[in-house]
Design a protein around this motif. Structure first.
Motif, PDB file in Angstrom:
ATOM      1  N   ASN A  49      54.934  58.958  30.413  1.00 52.28           N
ATOM      2  CA  ASN A  49      54.170  58.620  31.609  1.00 52.28           C
ATOM      3  C   ASN A  49      54.012  57.119  31.799  1.00 52.28           C
ATOM      4  O   ASN A  49      53.027  56.645  32.322  1.00 52.28           O
ATOM      5  N   ILE A  50      55.011  56.388  31.353  1.00 48.68           N
ATOM      6  CA  ILE A  50      54.992  54.937  31.520  1.00 48.68           C
ATOM      7  C   ILE A  50      55.736  54.585  32.802  1.00 48.68           C
ATOM      8  O   ILE A  50      56.877  54.981  33.005  1.00 48.68           O
ATOM      9  N   ILE A  51      55.063  53.836  33.672  1.00 45.55           N
ATOM     10  CA  ILE A  51      55.644  53.421  34.942  1.00 45.55           C
ATOM     11  C   ILE A  51      55.908  51.922  34.874  1.00 45.55           C
ATOM     12  O   ILE A  51      55.003  51.132  34.611  1.00 45.55           O
ATOM     13  N   THR A  52      57.156  51.530  35.111  1.00 50.90           N
ATOM     14  CA  THR A  52      57.499  50.110  35.070  1.00 50.90           C
ATOM     15  C   THR A  52      57.416  49.516  36.472  1.00 50.90           C
ATOM     16  O   THR A  52      57.983  50.061  37.422  1.00 50.90           O
ATOM     17  N   VAL A  53      56.698  48.415  36.572  1.00 48.69           N
ATOM     18  CA  VAL A  53      56.501  47.737  37.850  1.00 48.69           C
ATOM     19  C   VAL A  53      57.214  46.392  37.794  1.00 48.69           C
ATOM     20  O   VAL A  53      56.905  45.556  36.941  1.00 48.69           O
ATOM     21  N   GLY A  54      58.169  46.192  38.675  1.00 41.52           N
ATOM     22  CA  GLY A  54      58.892  44.928  38.710  1.00 41.52           C
ATOM     23  C   GLY A  54      58.086  43.846  39.405  1.00 41.52           C
ATOM     24  O   GLY A  54      57.364  44.110  40.367  1.00 41.52           O
ATOM     25  N   THR A  55      58.200  42.632  38.928  1.00 39.52           N
ATOM     26  CA  THR A  55      57.507  41.510  39.561  1.00 39.52           C
ATOM     27  C   THR A  55      58.413  40.291  39.566  1.00 39.52           C
ATOM     28  O   THR A  55      59.285  40.133  38.700  1.00 39.52           O
ATOM     29  N   SER A  56      58.230  39.442  40.563  1.00 40.72           N
ATOM     30  CA  SER A  56      58.998  38.206  40.673  1.00 40.72           C
ATOM     31  C   SER A  56      58.228  37.267  41.590  1.00 40.72           C
ATOM     32  O   SER A  56      57.185  37.633  42.147  1.00 40.72           O
ATOM     33  N   ILE A  57      58.741  36.075  41.765  1.00 40.35           N
ATOM     34  CA  ILE A  57      58.073  35.117  42.641  1.00 40.35           C
ATOM     35  C   ILE A  57      58.013  35.640  44.070  1.00 40.35           C
ATOM     36  O   ILE A  57      56.994  35.527  44.753  1.00 40.35           O
ATOM     37  N   LEU A  58      59.112  36.243  44.532  1.00 43.26           N
ATOM     38  CA  LEU A  58      59.167  36.721  45.913  1.00 43.26           C
ATOM     39  C   LEU A  58      58.556  38.110  46.085  1.00 43.26           C
ATOM     40  O   LEU A  58      58.204  38.494  47.203  1.00 43.26           O
ATOM     41  N   HIS A  59      58.433  38.843  45.006  1.00 37.83           N
ATOM     42  CA  HIS A  59      57.830  40.178  45.061  1.00 37.83           C
ATOM     43  C   HIS A  59      56.762  40.302  43.969  1.00 37.83           C
ATOM     44  O   HIS A  59      56.914  41.044  43.005  1.00 37.83           O
ATOM     45  N   PRO A  60      55.655  39.570  44.109  1.00 36.38           N
ATOM     46  CA  PRO A  60      54.610  39.609  43.084  1.00 36.38           C
ATOM     47  C   PRO A  60      53.930  40.971  43.014  1.00 36.38           C
ATOM     48  O   PRO A  60      53.716  41.624  44.039  1.00 36.38           O
ATOM     49  N   ALA A  61      53.586  41.386  41.791  1.00 34.56           N
ATOM     50  CA  ALA A  61      52.940  42.693  41.597  1.00 34.56           C
ATOM     51  C   ALA A  61      51.431  42.627  41.739  1.00 34.56           C
ATOM     52  O   ALA A  61      50.766  43.667  41.745  1.00 34.56           O
ATOM     53  N   GLU A  62      50.867  41.419  41.871  1.00 36.96           N
ATOM     54  CA  GLU A  62      49.410  41.260  41.879  1.00 36.96           C
ATOM     55  C   GLU A  62      48.678  42.128  42.897  1.00 36.96           C
ATOM     56  O   GLU A  62      47.622  42.693  42.563  1.00 36.96           O
ATOM     57  N   PRO A  63      49.191  42.278  44.142  1.00 34.98           N
ATOM     58  CA  PRO A  63      48.442  43.115  45.083  1.00 34.98           C
ATOM     59  C   PRO A  63      48.201  44.530  44.571  1.00 34.98           C
ATOM     60  O   PRO A  63      47.118  45.098  44.760  1.00 34.98           O
ATOM     61  N   PHE A  64      49.202  45.106  43.903  1.00 31.53           N
ATOM     62  CA  PHE A  64      49.024  46.448  43.348  1.00 31.53           C
ATOM     63  C   PHE A  64      48.166  46.413  42.095  1.00 31.53           C
ATOM     64  O   PHE A  64      47.321  47.298  41.879  1.00 31.53           O
ATOM     65  N   MET A  65      48.352  45.393  41.256  1.00 32.20           N
ATOM     66  CA  MET A  65      47.593  45.334  40.000  1.00 32.20           C
ATOM     67  C   MET A  65      46.103  45.172  40.271  1.00 32.20           C
ATOM     68  O   MET A  65      45.263  45.671  39.506  1.00 32.20           O
ATOM     69  N   ASP A  66      45.751  44.485  41.352  1.00 32.56           N
ATOM     70  CA  ASP A  66      44.337  44.376  41.715  1.00 32.56           C
ATOM     71  C   ASP A  66      43.756  45.749  42.026  1.00 32.56           C
ATOM     72  O   ASP A  66      42.603  46.049  41.674  1.00 32.56           O
ATOM     73  N   ILE A  67      44.553  46.591  42.677  1.00 31.75           N
ATOM     74  CA  ILE A  67      44.123  47.960  42.967  1.00 31.75           C
ATOM     75  C   ILE A  67      44.091  48.785  41.690  1.00 31.75           C
ATOM     76  O   ILE A  67      43.156  49.556  41.447  1.00 31.75           O
ATOM     77  N   TRP A  68      45.104  48.589  40.848  1.00 34.01           N
ATOM     78  CA  TRP A  68      45.226  49.373  39.618  1.00 34.01           C
ATOM     79  C   TRP A  68      44.010  49.190  38.708  1.00 34.01           C
ATOM     80  O   TRP A  68      43.542  50.145  38.084  1.00 34.01           O
ATOM     81  N   LYS A  69      43.502  47.977  38.629  1.00 35.56           N
ATOM     82  CA  LYS A  69      42.335  47.725  37.777  1.00 35.56           C
ATOM     83  C   LYS A  69      41.144  48.584  38.178  1.00 35.56           C
ATOM     84  O   LYS A  69      40.321  48.951  37.340  1.00 35.56           O
ATOM     85  N   LYS A  70      41.056  48.906  39.467  1.00 33.39           N
ATOM     86  CA  LYS A  70      39.912  49.666  39.971  1.00 33.39           C
ATOM     87  C   LYS A  70      40.078  51.177  39.776  1.00 33.39           C
ATOM     88  O   LYS A  70      39.087  51.910  39.801  1.00 33.39           O
ATOM     89  N   ILE A  71      41.313  51.637  39.578  1.00 31.88           N
ATOM     90  CA  ILE A  71      41.545  53.078  39.507  1.00 31.88           C
ATOM     91  C   ILE A  71      42.119  53.524  38.161  1.00 31.88           C
ATOM     92  O   ILE A  71      42.480  54.693  38.007  1.00 31.88           O
ATOM     93  N   THR A  72      42.197  52.609  37.210  1.00 32.91           N
ATOM     94  CA  THR A  72      42.805  52.936  35.916  1.00 32.91           C
ATOM     95  C   THR A  72      42.186  54.168  35.290  1.00 32.91           C
ATOM     96  O   THR A  72      42.892  55.041  34.752  1.00 32.91           O
ATOM     97  N   ALA A  73      40.869  54.269  35.323  1.00 30.70           N
ATOM     98  CA  ALA A  73      40.179  55.406  34.702  1.00 30.70           C
ATOM     99  C   ALA A  73      40.601  56.731  35.336  1.00 30.70           C
ATOM    100  O   ALA A  73      40.693  57.758  34.654  1.00 30.70           O
TER     101      ALA A  73
END
Length: 298
Positions: free
Chosen positions: A91-115
């Protein structure tokens, strides 16, 4: 021949200079030159022509370049897949990130729903562009990562991708910090009259096309300079070096230290969200299904 030499070869081919390539690797131009000299000696090939202003690929170097990129790309994939195999969980999901496609917008959401998503784990992987694809980093989906966070519209979704919208980005105009437009708090198309504007060609982005149609119809005094395709770092460097404003979006506002991003006065916005392939596999499908439920998305 080693990996470092091959990576250095790509950097020199990209920047056209031993010095500039060294700056990107935090080593001296002399060290870069020595690496290239050793590589050429080992291959018994001349890969670069040295000039007073920099370097240029020889015919042999141009032939060698795509193979080196392919080799390093396969190596990255091999390492990534090997790392994945070291985990017993499925159940490991890999999220790609780069300068032009930063993952931060999703990671900000992920922190709130991790539980609420405790049966899944997120791994962040650094993306490299696939320069042989018109979709570049989008082409890494299903190869180097399960999903990326990026913009999308009907044009994008025709390319065999699925999307879960998380929000929308705003358009802006990026200008060199010493450009007179940099003093504005908001830029309108009227402010751009009589000048040039850097943009992707028509047909790449529906939302960008909407802006282009407005410019073509109502602001013919704006001269459009088209890129060769989707933006890459060379696009932002071009904006700085030629002092040309360019159309940008929210996550790129700090992409280049010499550019200032000013909000563009427009009602057009760019949807962004999670992008996957059309058939990402059961694990990713289950993740997306649960994510939609947790976020109460349709």
């Amino acid at each position: 021949m080693d990996i470092t030499q091959l990576q250095t070869f790509i950097k020199v081919s990209q920047y056209g200079s031993f010095t500039k390539a060294g700056e990107q690797s935090f080593i001296s131009g002399t060290a870069v030159m020595k690496q290239i000299n050793r590589l050429e000696d080992e291959l018994n090939l001349k890969l670069f022509v040295r000039t007073a202003t920099g370097t240029e690929l020889t015919t042999e170097g141009q032939t060698f370049l795509p193979y080196v990129k392919q080799i390093l790309g396969l190596l990255d994939t091999a390492i990534d897949q090997t790392r994945k195999s070291s985990f017993s969980e499925q159940n490991i999901i890999t999220v790609g990130t780069s300068i032009l496609h930063p993952a931060e917008p999703f990671m900000d959401i992920w922190k709130k729903i991790t539980a609420q998503m405790s049966d899944f784990q997120i791994r962040i992987v650094q993306l490299q562009e696939d320069l042989h694809s018109q979709n570049r980093e989008y082409a890494m989906l299903g190869r180097s990562c399960d999903l990326i966070v990026g913009t999308f519209d009907n044009t994008t979704l025709k390319q065999s991708f699925k999307a879960v919208q998380l929000g929308q980005y705003d358009f802006g105009i990026a200008v060199r910090s010493d450009n007179k437009l940099a003093k504005l708090s908001e830029i309108s198309f009227d402010d751009l009259k009589g000048g040039s504007l850097l943009s992707v060609p028509m047909g790449i982005s529906d939302t960008n096309d909407q802006l282009r149609r407005i410019i073509s119809k109502d602001y013919p005094q704006i001269h459009i300079v088209e890129t060769s395709g989707r933006y890459d770092m060379n696009t932002f460097n071009q904006a700085v070096e030629e002092n040309i404003p360019l159309i940008t979006v929210t996550p790129w506002k700090s992409i280049h230290p010499n550019l200032v991003s000013i909000p563009l006065k427009t009602d057009i916005h760019v949807p962004y969200g999670i992008l996957t392939t059309k058939m990402p596999g059961r694990n990713v499908d289950d993740f997306i299904l649960k994510l939609r439920k947790v976020l109460k998305l349709n």
